[in-house]
Design a protein around this motif. Sequence first.
Motif, PDB file in Angstrom:
ATOM      1  N   TYR A  63     -14.097 -87.429  16.312  1.00 46.61           N
ATOM      2  CA  TYR A  63     -13.222 -86.358  15.643  1.00 46.61           C
ATOM      3  C   TYR A  63     -14.423 -86.691  14.054  1.00 46.61           C
ATOM      4  O   TYR A  63     -14.334 -86.206  13.071  1.00 46.61           O
ATOM      5  CB  TYR A  63     -12.256 -85.906  15.034  1.00 46.61           C
ATOM      6  CG  TYR A  63     -11.697 -85.549  16.233  1.00 46.61           C
ATOM      7  CD1 TYR A  63     -11.539 -84.430  17.012  1.00 46.61           C
ATOM      8  CD2 TYR A  63     -10.638 -86.374  17.511  1.00 46.61           C
ATOM      9  CE1 TYR A  63     -11.572 -83.464  17.660  1.00 46.61           C
ATOM     10  CE2 TYR A  63     -10.143 -85.561  18.098  1.00 46.61           C
ATOM     11  CZ  TYR A  63     -10.838 -84.255  18.492  1.00 46.61           C
ATOM     12  OH  TYR A  63     -10.272 -84.575  19.924  1.00 46.61           O
ATOM     13  N   ASP A 134     -14.311 -83.709  11.553  1.00 47.77           N
ATOM     14  CA  ASP A 134     -14.085 -82.253  12.390  1.00 47.77           C
ATOM     15  C   ASP A 134     -12.633 -81.632  12.468  1.00 47.77           C
ATOM     16  O   ASP A 134     -11.798 -82.109  12.894  1.00 47.77           O
ATOM     17  CB  ASP A 134     -13.664 -82.865  13.779  1.00 47.77           C
ATOM     18  CG  ASP A 134     -13.707 -81.177  15.039  1.00 47.77           C
ATOM     19  OD1 ASP A 134     -13.402 -80.281  14.706  1.00 47.77           O
ATOM     20  OD2 ASP A 134     -14.689 -81.916  16.560  1.00 47.77           O
ATOM     21  N   GLY A 137     -10.833 -79.745  14.827  1.00 48.60           N
ATOM     22  CA  GLY A 137     -10.783 -80.793  16.380  1.00 48.60           C
ATOM     23  C   GLY A 137      -9.318 -82.076  15.769  1.00 48.60           C
ATOM     24  O   GLY A 137      -8.122 -81.965  17.072  1.00 48.60           O
TER      25      GLY A 137
END
Length: 178
Positions: A63, A134, A137
């Motif tokens: 991520y 992210d 995520g």
Amino acid sequence: MNTLDCIKTRRSIRRFKPEAVSHEIIENIIYYTTYSPSWKNSFVPRFIAIEDSELINTIASNYVPDFNKPRIITAPLLMVVTAIKNRSGFERDGSFSTEKGDRWTHFDSGIASQTLCLAAHEYGLGSVILGLYDAKGITELLQIPDDREIIALIPMGYPDEAPEAPKRRAVADVLEYK
């Protein structure tokens, strides 16, 4: 350490010793962080302290950009700074208080993040505020409620480096009088 020394000597730390940070220290840091100023004393930041090395590795591996992975993987503690949405900068009727709209959430969270890093420094810990990740995520992975958003990731731990202070701008370059 006094306040000015704390401000002047705090550095962004990107390598950490594997030693765990005690819950007492983490809770003390958060206690002092709650003294950060915020819009109408709303204090919207919330913190998730991740100590599980597998979870830290999952976030680092899946991520964040490659250049940030080592900053997270070496940290024994990853603080995920989240904030309650639609509260900071709003009036009770839901309207915006200023033309900055909902951006006050980020002002307040930024102030709290810096306070967290300064308090960590007082306890001998290093930290670095990361903004590339992210968010969707990580939000799903950590099951962060819909009424909150991720603001920053802050790897934290006992420093395994002692970086020198970079050159600072002259006061005359950043201050003007009218």
